[in-house]
Design a protein around this motif. Structure first.
Motif, PDB file in Angstrom:
ATOM      1  N   GLY A  11       0.777  -1.241   0.000  1.00  0.00           N
ATOM      2  CA  GLY A  11       0.000   0.000   0.000  1.00  0.00           C
ATOM      3  C   GLY A  11       0.805   1.285   0.000  1.00  0.00           C
ATOM      4  N   ILE A  12       2.116   1.208   0.220  1.00  0.00           N
ATOM      5  CA  ILE A  12       2.903   2.454   0.230  1.00  0.00           C
ATOM      6  C   ILE A  12       2.794   3.130  -1.133  1.00  0.00           C
ATOM      7  N   VAL A  13       2.720   2.313  -2.171  1.00  0.00           N
ATOM      8  CA  VAL A  13       2.647   2.862  -3.530  1.00  0.00           C
ATOM      9  C   VAL A  13       1.413   3.747  -3.741  1.00  0.00           C
ATOM     10  N   ASN A  14       0.357   3.469  -3.005  1.00  0.00           N
ATOM     11  CA  ASN A  14      -0.867   4.270  -3.196  1.00  0.00           C
ATOM     12  C   ASN A  14      -0.789   5.658  -2.548  1.00  0.00           C
ATOM     13  N   MET A  15       0.085   5.797  -1.562  1.00  0.00           N
ATOM     14  CA  MET A  15       0.028   7.002  -0.717  1.00  0.00           C
ATOM     15  C   MET A  15       0.322   8.310  -1.450  1.00  0.00           C
ATOM     16  N   PRO A  16       1.337   8.357  -2.328  1.00  0.00           N
ATOM     17  CA  PRO A  16       1.602   9.653  -2.990  1.00  0.00           C
ATOM     18  C   PRO A  16       0.408  10.169  -3.794  1.00  0.00           C
ATOM     19  N   MET A  17      -0.501   9.298  -4.167  1.00  0.00           N
ATOM     20  CA  MET A  17      -1.659   9.766  -4.939  1.00  0.00           C
ATOM     21  C   MET A  17      -2.659  10.530  -4.079  1.00  0.00           C
ATOM     22  N   GLN A  18      -2.399  10.565  -2.763  1.00  0.00           N
ATOM     23  CA  GLN A  18      -3.225  11.430  -1.909  1.00  0.00           C
ATOM     24  C   GLN A  18      -2.864  12.900  -2.108  1.00  0.00           C
ATOM     25  N   ILE A  19      -1.736  13.141  -2.798  1.00  0.00           N
ATOM     26  CA  ILE A  19      -1.332  14.530  -3.088  1.00  0.00           C
ATOM     27  C   ILE A  19      -2.140  15.020  -4.286  1.00  0.00           C
ATOM     28  N   LYS A  20      -2.658  16.222  -4.168  1.00  0.00           N
ATOM     29  CA  LYS A  20      -3.411  16.809  -5.273  1.00  0.00           C
ATOM     30  C   LYS A  20      -2.530  16.853  -6.523  1.00  0.00           C
ATOM     31  N   ASN A  21      -3.083  16.506  -7.651  1.00  0.00           N
ATOM     32  CA  ASN A  21      -2.379  16.539  -8.946  1.00  0.00           C
ATOM     33  C   ASN A  21      -1.317  15.450  -9.124  1.00  0.00           C
ATOM     34  N   VAL A  22      -1.207  14.522  -8.200  1.00  0.00           N
ATOM     35  CA  VAL A  22      -0.355  13.356  -8.457  1.00  0.00           C
ATOM     36  C   VAL A  22      -1.268  12.208  -8.893  1.00  0.00           C
ATOM     37  N   TYR A  23      -1.057  11.747 -10.132  1.00  0.00           N
ATOM     38  CA  TYR A  23      -1.927  10.715 -10.703  1.00  0.00           C
ATOM     39  C   TYR A  23      -1.190   9.413 -10.996  1.00  0.00           C
ATOM     40  N   TYR A  24       0.143   9.482 -10.932  1.00  0.00           N
ATOM     41  CA  TYR A  24       0.946   8.269 -11.133  1.00  0.00           C
ATOM     42  C   TYR A  24       1.817   8.078  -9.904  1.00  0.00           C
ATOM     43  N   SER A  25       1.963   6.843  -9.470  1.00  0.00           N
ATOM     44  CA  SER A  25       2.869   6.584  -8.362  1.00  0.00           C
ATOM     45  C   SER A  25       3.653   5.301  -8.626  1.00  0.00           C
ATOM     46  N   VAL A  26       4.954   5.376  -8.346  1.00  0.00           N
ATOM     47  CA  VAL A  26       5.832   4.232  -8.582  1.00  0.00           C
ATOM     48  C   VAL A  26       6.598   3.940  -7.299  1.00  0.00           C
ATOM     49  N   PHE A  27       6.624   2.661  -6.911  1.00  0.00           N
ATOM     50  CA  PHE A  27       7.366   2.241  -5.717  1.00  0.00           C
ATOM     51  C   PHE A  27       8.303   1.109  -6.123  1.00  0.00           C
ATOM     52  N   MET A  28       9.583   1.254  -5.740  1.00  0.00           N
ATOM     53  CA  MET A  28      10.558   0.197  -6.045  1.00  0.00           C
ATOM     54  C   MET A  28      11.269  -0.201  -4.773  1.00  0.00           C
ATOM     55  N   ARG A  29      11.491  -1.498  -4.642  1.00  0.00           N
ATOM     56  CA  ARG A  29      12.299  -1.940  -3.505  1.00  0.00           C
ATOM     57  C   ARG A  29      13.161  -3.130  -3.899  1.00  0.00           C
ATOM     58  N   GLU A  30      14.285  -3.208  -3.208  1.00  0.00           N
ATOM     59  CA  GLU A  30      15.193  -4.323  -3.438  1.00  0.00           C
ATOM     60  C   GLU A  30      14.666  -5.580  -2.785  1.00  0.00           C
ATOM     61  N   ASP A  31      14.925  -6.702  -3.409  1.00  0.00           N
ATOM     62  CA  ASP A  31      14.501  -7.986  -2.861  1.00  0.00           C
ATOM     63  C   ASP A  31      15.586  -9.015  -3.188  1.00  0.00           C
ATOM     64  N   LYS A  32      15.557 -10.128  -2.451  1.00  0.00           N
ATOM     65  CA  LYS A  32      16.514 -11.195  -2.763  1.00  0.00           C
ATOM     66  C   LYS A  32      16.000 -12.019  -3.940  1.00  0.00           C
ATOM     67  N   VAL A  33      16.906 -12.579  -4.681  1.00  0.00           N
ATOM     68  CA  VAL A  33      16.515 -13.480  -5.766  1.00  0.00           C
ATOM     69  C   VAL A  33      16.204 -14.844  -5.151  1.00  0.00           C
ATOM     70  N   ALA A  34      14.986 -15.332  -5.384  1.00  0.00           N
ATOM     71  CA  ALA A  34      14.594 -16.630  -4.823  1.00  0.00           C
ATOM     72  C   ALA A  34      15.289 -17.755  -5.593  1.00  0.00           C
ATOM     73  N   GLU A  35      15.335 -18.915  -4.939  1.00  0.00           N
ATOM     74  CA  GLU A  35      16.003 -20.087  -5.513  1.00  0.00           C
ATOM     75  C   GLU A  35      15.548 -20.363  -6.956  1.00  0.00           C
ATOM     76  N   TRP A  36      14.237 -20.379  -7.144  1.00  0.00           N
ATOM     77  CA  TRP A  36      13.697 -20.749  -8.457  1.00  0.00           C
ATOM     78  C   TRP A  36      13.907 -19.670  -9.524  1.00  0.00           C
ATOM     79  N   GLU A  37      14.297 -18.468  -9.064  1.00  0.00           N
ATOM     80  CA  GLU A  37      14.478 -17.371 -10.026  1.00  0.00           C
ATOM     81  C   GLU A  37      15.911 -17.257 -10.521  1.00  0.00           C
ATOM     82  N   LYS A  38      16.806 -18.043  -9.896  1.00  0.00           N
ATOM     83  CA  LYS A  38      18.247 -17.873 -10.149  1.00  0.00           C
ATOM     84  C   LYS A  38      18.587 -17.860 -11.643  1.00  0.00           C
ATOM     85  N   GLU A  39      17.964 -18.756 -12.384  1.00  0.00           N
ATOM     86  CA  GLU A  39      18.266 -18.850 -13.811  1.00  0.00           C
ATOM     87  C   GLU A  39      17.855 -17.554 -14.516  1.00  0.00           C
TER      88      GLU A  39
END
Ligand SMILES: [Mn+2]
Length: 359
Positions: A267-295
């Motif tokens: 839900g953090i991604v939704n919060m900036p849209m509470q600002i007037k005139n903000v219509y797009y919001s992007v949230f990025m975070r680092e994550d670990k690569v899971a076992e099955w994703e290694k390839e």
């Protein structure tokens, strides 16, 4: 019991062919496995568990999720009976081998759910898909896919209704309500559907305590999560006024400071849209690569998870699809990038003007 008074006015969404297809496959099955998507949200949990409660009265049913779900879903009826594939791959494989029916809820492509999806694709038993994402892949014997439906949980309700299932248990009703509520942000978006409220009325009549469900989900955060929200908004949010956009990105190191747990970024991604005139919001975070994703990660140790939200006629799914190997709904999409956070942010900076409207 579903009351006719509250459901008069509910139109049939599913075709007769879909309803009869489900009826036939379910009647023939004794061992049903229900699958839902990676990082399960309220709709994934709700749709899968509602199906579980329906089936378990007459069959062996098992819900399997690819990876862990956030603690704030622990209270959901049946959550303690879910098998988490990542924690016990051989057991998940065994369940799928033993299944004579697989129901996939709230996702459109098995390849999106990692090794669990691969197991499902390799299984020879019949499959049912019940989902509301765009572009379902053609792998199921019965495909119930309506991208105009606000939640998969609502589709489960409609399916049961059209099947003539009259006595929804409180467990089923609560799970369906949870999915309907979470996928619409407590009926704040994707929620201009009159019939949705007929269904909500019905679920409340069946005994669902909607206020309690709200509290379980929205007022159950950890202290770390709350402080992370404050940090993101105060220190990390960048605004791009000419494109009405906001960007927040956080590294694994920053998340660690806040004792990050699954679901804490919800839900953090939704919060900036509470600002007037903000219509797009992007949230990025680092994550670990899971076992099955290694390839797929091709040597990279980190994965960047990208979420995008927008309002009205401003699609974000094409951006996610073209740049971050993802997709989703018009106003709510996601993607991923294997590499560094800086690279993922640079891709955003290079492309947002092309994808985001000026007015
Ligand atoms: Mn959903």
């Amino acid at each position: 019991m579903i009351s006719d008074k509250l459901t008069s006015g509910l139109t049939d969404k599913l075709t007769q062919e879909q309803v009869e297809g489900v009826r036939r496959l379910v009647e023939q099955a004794q061992n049903v496995v229900i699958l839902t998507h990676m990082s399960p949200d309220g709709d994934a949990m709700g749709s899968a568990l509602a199906l579980y409660w329906w089936l378990q009265t007459s069959k062996d049913a098992q819900v399997i999720v690819p990876n862990a779900f956030p603690d704030f879903f622990d209270w959901m009826p049946g959550a303690d009976r879910i098998l988490i594939c990542e924690n016990d791959v051989p057991k998940a494989q065994q369940c799928i081998n033993d299944a004579d029916l697989i129901i996939c809820a709230d996702f459109n492509e098995p390849k999106r759910i990692g090794q669990l999806g691969q197991m499902a694709l390799e299984a020879t038993c019949p499959k049912i898909l019940i989902d509301h994402h765009l572009f379902p892949s053609d792998f199921a014997d019965v495909t119930i896919s309506y991208s105009d439906s606000p939640s998969a949980s609502e589709l489960v309700y409609r399916m049961l209704y059209q099947l003539g299932v009259k006595d929804l248990s409180l467990e089923m009703a609560t799970c369906i309500y949870t999915g309907m509520m979470t996928d619409t942000g407590n009926f704040a978006f994707n929620s201009n559907h009159a019939e949705m409220y007929l269904i909500v009325a019905q679920l409340v009549a069946l005994g669902v305590d909607k206020d309690a469900v709200y509290n379980h989900i929205f007022n159950a955060h950890t202290e770390g999560r709350m402080r992370l929200v404050g940090y993101c908004l105060n220190n990390k949010m960048r605004i791009f006024p000419e494109r009405h956009a906001a960007l927040i990105y956080v590294s694994g190191k920053e998340l660690y400071r806040f004792n990050f747990k699954t679901g804490d970024a919800e839900g953090i991604v939704n919060m900036p849209m509470q600002i007037k005139n903000v219509y797009y919001s992007v949230f990025m975070r680092e994550d670990k690569v899971a076992e099955w994703e290694k390839e797929r990660a091709n040597g990279s140790k980190t994965k960047i998870k990208i979420s995008m939200r927008s309002q009205g006629d401003r699609p974000v799914n094409t951006f996610c699809h073209d740049i971050y190997n993802g997709g989703g709904h018009k106003n709510a999409s996601g993607g991923e990038y294997y590499g560094t956070l800086t690279e993922a942010v640079n891709l955003f900076l290079q492309n947002y003007e092309k994808y985001f409207l000026q007015d």
